[in-house]
Design a protein around this motif. Sequence first.
Motif, PDB file in Angstrom:
ATOM      1  N   ASN A 240       0.824  -1.204   0.000  1.00 34.73           N
ATOM      2  CA  ASN A 240       0.000   0.000   0.000  1.00 34.73           C
ATOM      3  C   ASN A 240       0.861   1.257   0.000  1.00 34.73           C
ATOM      4  O   ASN A 240       0.547   2.245  -0.665  1.00 34.73           O
ATOM      5  CB  ASN A 240      -0.929   0.014   1.219  1.00 34.73           C
ATOM      6  N   ALA A 241       1.952   1.203   0.751  1.00 34.99           N
ATOM      7  CA  ALA A 241       2.813   2.379   0.843  1.00 34.99           C
ATOM      8  C   ALA A 241       3.588   2.625  -0.447  1.00 34.99           C
ATOM      9  O   ALA A 241       3.823   3.770  -0.843  1.00 34.99           O
ATOM     10  CB  ALA A 241       3.786   2.222   2.012  1.00 34.99           C
ATOM     11  N   VAL A 242       3.968   1.560  -1.139  1.00 35.08           N
ATOM     12  CA  VAL A 242       4.840   1.686  -2.310  1.00 35.08           C
ATOM     13  C   VAL A 242       4.053   1.829  -3.615  1.00 35.08           C
ATOM     14  O   VAL A 242       4.401   2.643  -4.478  1.00 35.08           O
ATOM     15  CB  VAL A 242       5.785   0.467  -2.400  1.00 35.08           C
ATOM     16  N   VAL A 243       2.994   1.037  -3.778  1.00 33.29           N
ATOM     17  CA  VAL A 243       2.296   0.942  -5.061  1.00 33.29           C
ATOM     18  C   VAL A 243       1.002   1.749  -5.098  1.00 33.29           C
ATOM     19  O   VAL A 243       0.678   2.386  -6.099  1.00 33.29           O
ATOM     20  CB  VAL A 243       1.985  -0.537  -5.403  1.00 33.29           C
ATOM     21  N   ALA A 244       0.260   1.727  -4.009  1.00 32.25           N
ATOM     22  CA  ALA A 244      -1.107   2.233  -4.031  1.00 32.25           C
ATOM     23  C   ALA A 244      -1.177   3.752  -4.115  1.00 32.25           C
ATOM     24  O   ALA A 244      -0.272   4.461  -3.677  1.00 32.25           O
ATOM     25  CB  ALA A 244      -1.863   1.757  -2.794  1.00 32.25           C
ATOM     26  N   GLN A 245      -2.281   4.222  -4.657  1.00 27.47           N
ATOM     27  CA  GLN A 245      -2.611   5.630  -4.574  1.00 27.47           C
ATOM     28  C   GLN A 245      -3.469   5.842  -3.323  1.00 27.47           C
ATOM     29  O   GLN A 245      -3.902   4.887  -2.673  1.00 27.47           O
ATOM     30  CB  GLN A 245      -3.358   6.081  -5.818  1.00 27.47           C
ATOM     31  N   SER A 246      -3.732   7.081  -2.998  1.00 28.05           N
ATOM     32  CA  SER A 246      -4.514   7.376  -1.808  1.00 28.05           C
ATOM     33  C   SER A 246      -5.960   6.956  -1.993  1.00 28.05           C
ATOM     34  O   SER A 246      -6.445   6.796  -3.127  1.00 28.05           O
ATOM     35  CB  SER A 246      -4.454   8.866  -1.497  1.00 28.05           C
ATOM     36  N   ALA A 247      -6.666   6.800  -0.882  1.00 29.38           N
ATOM     37  CA  ALA A 247      -8.089   6.473  -0.955  1.00 29.38           C
ATOM     38  C   ALA A 247      -8.861   7.582  -1.659  1.00 29.38           C
ATOM     39  O   ALA A 247      -9.806   7.316  -2.412  1.00 29.38           O
ATOM     40  CB  ALA A 247      -8.642   6.234   0.453  1.00 29.38           C
ATOM     41  N   ALA A 248      -8.467   8.835  -1.429  1.00 33.88           N
ATOM     42  CA  ALA A 248      -9.139   9.962  -2.085  1.00 33.88           C
ATOM     43  C   ALA A 248      -8.992   9.875  -3.594  1.00 33.88           C
ATOM     44  O   ALA A 248      -9.946  10.129  -4.344  1.00 33.88           O
ATOM     45  CB  ALA A 248      -8.585  11.283  -1.558  1.00 33.88           C
ATOM     46  N   GLN A 249      -7.809   9.503  -4.065  1.00 28.66           N
ATOM     47  CA  GLN A 249      -7.592   9.343  -5.500  1.00 28.66           C
ATOM     48  C   GLN A 249      -8.337   8.113  -6.016  1.00 28.66           C
ATOM     49  O   GLN A 249      -8.915   8.128  -7.108  1.00 28.66           O
ATOM     50  CB  GLN A 249      -6.096   9.206  -5.793  1.00 28.66           C
ATOM     51  N   GLY A 250      -8.344   7.051  -5.225  1.00 31.94           N
ATOM     52  CA  GLY A 250      -9.026   5.835  -5.639  1.00 31.94           C
ATOM     53  C   GLY A 250     -10.531   6.003  -5.752  1.00 31.94           C
ATOM     54  O   GLY A 250     -11.191   5.251  -6.475  1.00 31.94           O
ATOM     55  N   ALA A 251     -11.077   6.981  -5.041  1.00 35.61           N
ATOM     56  CA  ALA A 251     -12.522   7.222  -5.094  1.00 35.61           C
ATOM     57  C   ALA A 251     -12.938   8.007  -6.332  1.00 35.61           C
ATOM     58  O   ALA A 251     -14.141   8.108  -6.623  1.00 35.61           O
ATOM     59  CB  ALA A 251     -12.969   7.974  -3.838  1.00 35.61           C
ATOM     60  N   LEU A 252     -11.997   8.527  -7.081  1.00 36.66           N
ATOM     61  CA  LEU A 252     -12.349   9.380  -8.224  1.00 36.66           C
ATOM     62  C   LEU A 252     -13.171   8.667  -9.305  1.00 36.66           C
ATOM     63  O   LEU A 252     -14.123   9.259  -9.833  1.00 36.66           O
ATOM     64  CB  LEU A 252     -11.093  10.002  -8.835  1.00 36.66           C
ATOM     65  N   PRO A 253     -12.841   7.421  -9.688  1.00 31.07           N
ATOM     66  CA  PRO A 253     -13.693   6.771 -10.693  1.00 31.07           C
ATOM     67  C   PRO A 253     -15.145   6.637 -10.230  1.00 31.07           C
ATOM     68  O   PRO A 253     -16.072   6.814 -11.024  1.00 31.07           O
ATOM     69  CB  PRO A 253     -13.027   5.410 -10.892  1.00 31.07           C
ATOM     70  N   LEU A 254     -15.354   6.321  -8.949  1.00 33.90           N
ATOM     71  CA  LEU A 254     -16.705   6.241  -8.409  1.00 33.90           C
ATOM     72  C   LEU A 254     -17.403   7.590  -8.491  1.00 33.90           C
ATOM     73  O   LEU A 254     -18.564   7.687  -8.912  1.00 33.90           O
ATOM     74  CB  LEU A 254     -16.645   5.759  -6.959  1.00 33.90           C
ATOM     75  N   LEU A 255     -16.691   8.638  -8.110  1.00 39.51           N
ATOM     76  CA  LEU A 255     -17.267   9.983  -8.150  1.00 39.51           C
ATOM     77  C   LEU A 255     -17.530  10.436  -9.581  1.00 39.51           C
ATOM     78  O   LEU A 255     -18.545  11.083  -9.861  1.00 39.51           O
ATOM     79  CB  LEU A 255     -16.325  10.960  -7.440  1.00 39.51           C
ATOM     80  N   TYR A 256     -16.627  10.097 -10.477  1.00 37.90           N
ATOM     81  CA  TYR A 256     -16.825  10.432 -11.892  1.00 37.90           C
ATOM     82  C   TYR A 256     -18.071   9.729 -12.426  1.00 37.90           C
ATOM     83  O   TYR A 256     -18.946  10.354 -13.052  1.00 37.90           O
ATOM     84  CB  TYR A 256     -15.595  10.020 -12.694  1.00 37.90           C
ATOM     85  N   ALA A 257     -18.160   8.412 -12.169  1.00 45.98           N
ATOM     86  CA  ALA A 257     -19.302   7.646 -12.659  1.00 45.98           C
ATOM     87  C   ALA A 257     -20.613   8.160 -12.071  1.00 45.98           C
ATOM     88  O   ALA A 257     -21.660   8.105 -12.714  1.00 45.98           O
ATOM     89  CB  ALA A 257     -19.119   6.174 -12.324  1.00 45.98           C
ATOM     90  N   ALA A 258     -20.546   8.688 -10.858  1.00 44.92           N
ATOM     91  CA  ALA A 258     -21.758   9.144 -10.175  1.00 44.92           C
ATOM     92  C   ALA A 258     -22.192  10.538 -10.581  1.00 44.92           C
ATOM     93  O   ALA A 258     -23.386  10.856 -10.483  1.00 44.92           O
ATOM     94  CB  ALA A 258     -21.530   9.102  -8.662  1.00 44.92           C
ATOM     95  N   THR A 259     -21.254  11.376 -11.055  1.00 46.20           N
ATOM     96  CA  THR A 259     -21.591  12.792 -11.225  1.00 46.20           C
ATOM     97  C   THR A 259     -21.220  13.426 -12.559  1.00 46.20           C
ATOM     98  O   THR A 259     -21.794  14.455 -12.927  1.00 46.20           O
ATOM     99  CB  THR A 259     -20.922  13.634 -10.118  1.00 46.20           C
ATOM    100  N   ALA A 260     -20.245  12.906 -13.279  1.00 39.03           N
ATOM    101  CA  ALA A 260     -19.778  13.570 -14.498  1.00 39.03           C
ATOM    102  C   ALA A 260     -20.883  13.590 -15.556  1.00 39.03           C
ATOM    103  O   ALA A 260     -21.580  12.586 -15.757  1.00 39.03           O
ATOM    104  CB  ALA A 260     -18.525  12.894 -15.046  1.00 39.03           C
ATOM    105  N   PRO A 261     -21.060  14.686 -16.251  1.00 43.67           N
ATOM    106  CA  PRO A 261     -22.178  14.801 -17.206  1.00 43.67           C
ATOM    107  C   PRO A 261     -22.045  13.922 -18.437  1.00 43.67           C
ATOM    108  O   PRO A 261     -23.053  13.621 -19.084  1.00 43.67           O
ATOM    109  CB  PRO A 261     -22.165  16.290 -17.579  1.00 43.67           C
TER     110      PRO A 261
END
Length: 320
Positions: A240-261
Amino acid sequence: MSQWTAADIPDCGEKTFVVTGANSGLGYEATKALTRKGARVVMACRSIDRGLTAAYDVRDELPDGTGGSLHVRRCDLASLSSIESFAEGVREDFDELHVLCNNAGVMAIPRKETEDGFEMQLGVNHLGHFALTGHLLDLLVETPGETRVVTHSSGAHTAGSIDFDDLMREQSYSKWEAYGQSKLANLLFAYELQRKLDAAGVTDTKSVACHPGWAATNLQYRGPEEMGSRVRYGMMKVANAVVAQSAAQGALPLLYAATAPDVEGGAYYGPGGFQNMRGHPERQESSAASRDEDVAARLWDVSEDLTGVSYDVTALAPPA
C-alpha cells in the motif's frame, strides 16, 4: 488522459445519494467529496457507531454552514432483512434518490457465510447490492431528471469466473477466486441492468460500473487480520505504501461515474495511469467475460431466486 478531480464534481445541491460502506475507505472519501458539493448523502453502514464517527469527521472538515447533509443508516449487506429495512427507511424518508453508489465490499477473506447462507464475498459484494438496488430501483426511476446506479468492481474481475455448479464455493474455496467471482458478478449485474433499462424504455436511469485501481484502504487488511497473519498484513502494508494511490484518488472513478455529465449507461470507468492502478478516471474496457450476455442473464435469474428480490423493470417504463 483526463485530469478530472473531485474539484470537477458539479454542484450536487438538492441531490440525494446513497453510499454503501460510507464510513471508511473509498466510501468515506466519496461521501466527503459529495458533501462538499452540497449533496444529501445517506451513509449506509454496517455499524451505526462507526458511521456516526465518520459523519462527524466529514462535518469537521467543512467550513461552518457549508456543504450538504449526512444521514447515517444501518445497512448490513450480509443480511437480506437488514437491506430491506434500510431500503424501506430510505423510501419513507426521502422523496427522491438520484444516485445509488454500490461501493461496500470485502476482499480475500477466509470462507464464511452471510446471515442467509451465502458465501460472504459473493453475498456482500454482489447479492447484497443486487437486493439493495432492486428495493430502490423504482425510487430512482421515479426521481425527476437523470439518476444512476454505480457499481464498484475491481481489476480482479479479469481473473474471475462464475461457477454455477459451486456458486457458494462450498466444494473448493480460494479467497482470491471467490473475490474475482464476486467482482465479475458486479460487472455482469451492472451491464445486465442497463440492458433491462434500455429494453424497457427507461432512458433517465443509467447503470454504470467502475473500479478504483489500487487504493490504500482498510479493505486490504481485513483478509490478513481474519487469517491472523502478521506476515501478510505487513506485506500488504508495504505494498500500500509503495504501489497504491490514496483512498481519495481511488474514489475518483466512483465519483466520476456518479456525477460527471458525459457518463454513459453500461460504461466502465477506472484510473488511466500505470497499469490502470492509479491516475485520473477515464472510460475503459472490461473483460470479455463481463460482457457475456448469456452468463449475465443466468446470474440475474439465480440472484433473484437467492435473494427473493425480483425486478419488474418493464413496469417502471414511462407511459407510451
